[in-house]
Write an enzyme that holds these catalytic residues in place. Structure first.
Site, mmCIF file in Angstrom:
data_model
loop_
_atom_site.group_PDB
_atom_site.id
_atom_site.type_symbol
_atom_site.label_atom_id
_atom_site.label_comp_id
_atom_site.label_asym_id
_atom_site.label_seq_id
_atom_site.Cartn_x
_atom_site.Cartn_y
_atom_site.Cartn_z
ATOM 1 N N HIS A 68 0.811 -1.222 0.000
ATOM 2 C CA HIS A 68 0.000 0.000 0.000
ATOM 3 C C HIS A 68 0.845 1.273 0.000
ATOM 4 C CE1 HIS A 68 -3.738 1.952 -0.063
ATOM 5 N NE2 HIS A 68 -4.408 1.207 0.800
ATOM 6 N N ASP A 77 -2.410 1.708 -4.486
ATOM 7 C CA ASP A 77 -3.627 2.007 -3.737
ATOM 8 C C ASP A 77 -4.746 1.055 -4.148
ATOM 9 O OD1 ASP A 77 -4.511 2.933 -6.207
ATOM 10 O OD2 ASP A 77 -4.115 5.030 -5.719
#
Length: 455
Positions: free
Chosen positions: A427, A431
């Site tokens: 992450h 995303d």
């Protein structure tokens, strides 16, 4: 895994004796050093050309090193557990001494160089004049018989053993040398540690206040199994990945009925036509390659605050070894291969993995990894990212289920082949939009499979 590697040879003529220098072989473009695992021959032993005389290991594979020529192993310059740079001379073979008896005793003065020298590392424990710690090397340099390998010293320092205690361990190696297994056996069975043990120097890293819960151990029932070298590397790699990348996992369910039916219908013809087995893996690799081309920011690595976008698409396949460990052979430039090329590459890598004969270049450089957890009957999985990649795909088991599908006649219930895909991604740079879109693209490729595809 074991592979036979090539070696460097330098011949030199001294008086009437030809000596061959055996050098640490090169085992991959990015590999600069290797660790000697074990010598299969001793000084004075007769060796035949191409006969395996030692085993070495990198962080990827274990390798057997053969003798470059026949003769007598006259010198061993590095011992087991020592790390040696590629191209360094590790042994000498006398070609003209092949008539020497196999078990001839080496001369005292030809002891290995590693016995004559001991590198002095930074002390890890404080010295106690009454009972010196292993970081006190003064007695080692003046007493050759007290030589301890760097690995043994490292274990002793970590366990805070005194030099006296280490030297009292009975060695099972050559000439009574203390091996790692001897130290571990001693630690396992030690009942009464020596008193007045020096305290370890405080570490620079932050100390956690959390105390690990005690392990209930019953010596009459339980047993201790030491991790092998590969399992230790896997453990370290997994912990490093979880500490490095904030993992997020997304899931989708896909209908692979067309693909399954097509593969089942053509697999025999494919084998007869091309001589290659057609499994589902090359079909999965093909779909992933197309998705990477559509979303290239999945095919990246993170270097501090920079993102390295890889042009090549190298797909790693998490594969179980006969030992139960895992390794990731790589399908290189997967996006440039047709189905036949992918099938050949996948079958070759799978066969080499089963036979423990993967080459170093076949297990490095992947830019994205897939893990077929369905092979073991798992419905889905949450895989750990294979660093330095930023995403990994898990493929669940394919199961037939009644599903509601839309046809020209409206909604109907039909038997369909369904499977779950799960994508774990980093992450920091991936995303939810990118990760979800990429995963959906793979699913779309699989669901849109042409049932009339030609082989």
């Amino acid at each position: 895994m074991w592979i036979v590697c090539y070696f460097y040879i330098n011949s030199r003529i001294s008086n009437k004796m030809s000596k061959i220098e055996l050098k640490m072989p090169k085992m991959g473009e990015s590999i600069s050093e290797a660790t000697i695992i074990n010598w299969l021959k001793n000084v004075g032993d007769v060796v035949e050309s191409e006969e395996t005389i030692l085993e070495v290991a990198t962080d990827k594979v274990d390798t057997e090193v053969p003798a470059p020529s026949s003769g007598v192993l006259s010198e061993i310059l590095f011992e087991a557990n020592e790390v040696v740079e590629v191209g360094t001379v590790i042994a000498i073979i006398d070609e003209d001494a092949s008539a020497t008896p196999k078990n001839a005793k080496p001369k005292k003065e030809t002891a290995t160089k590693s016995e004559k020298k001991a590198v002095k590392p930074e002390p890890a424990v404080t010295a106690d004049p009454a009972q010196p710690a292993v970081s006190d090397f003064s007695s080692l340099t003046s007493n050759p018989d007290a030589f301890l390998s760097p690995l043994v010293l490292s274990i002793a320092q970590k366990e805070n053993l005194s030099l006296q205690e280490v030297q009292a361990i009975k060695g099972t190696g050559t000439d009574g040398r203390i091996r790692k297994s001897d130290v571990m056996h001693y630690l396992k069975n030690r009942k009464h540690p020596l008193p007045n043990r020096p305290a370890a120097v405080a570490q620079q890293s932050p100390v956690s206040t959390y105390k690990a819960p005690p392990i209930a151990f019953d010596e009459s029932k339980d047993r201790i199994v030491e991790m092998d070298r590969m399992r230790k590397m896997i453990a370290d790699h997994m912990v490093y990945s979880k500490h490095t990348s904030p993992h997020v996992t997304s899931y989708i369910e896909v209908d692979v009925t067309n693909m399954v039916n097509w593969r089942n219908a053509v697999k025999n013809d494919f084998k007869e036509k091309y001589g290659e087995k057609l499994t589902f893996t090359p079909l999965f690799v093909e779909a992933v390659s197309k998705a990477i081309l559509a979303y290239p920011m999945i095919n990246v690595s993170v270097d501090d605050k920079k993102i390295i976008v890889h042009k090549d698409v190298h797909i790693g396949m998490a594969t179980a070894l006969p030992s139960g460990n895992l390794i990731v052979p790589v399908v290189r430039n997967a996006d440039e291969k047709n189905l036949l090329g992918l099938a050949k590459n996948v079958n070759h890598l799978a066969t080499n993995a089963r036979n423990n004969s993967l080459k170093p270049d076949e297990v490095q450089g992947s830019t994205f990894t897939i893990s077929n957890v369905g092979t073991f009957g798992s419905l889905m999985g949450t895989p750990i990212i294979n660093q330095p990649e930023v995403a990994i795909l898990a493929l669940g088991i394919i199961k037939k289920r009644p599903e509601v599908i839309t046809t020209d006649k409206g909604d109907e219930i039909a038997i369909r082949s369904m499977m779950y895909l799960s994508l774990s991604f980093d992450h920091r740079v991936v995303d939810g939009f990118l990760g979800g879109s990429f995963l959906r693209k793979i699913g779309d490729e699989l669901e849109a499979f042409d049932p009339n595809r030609e082989i």
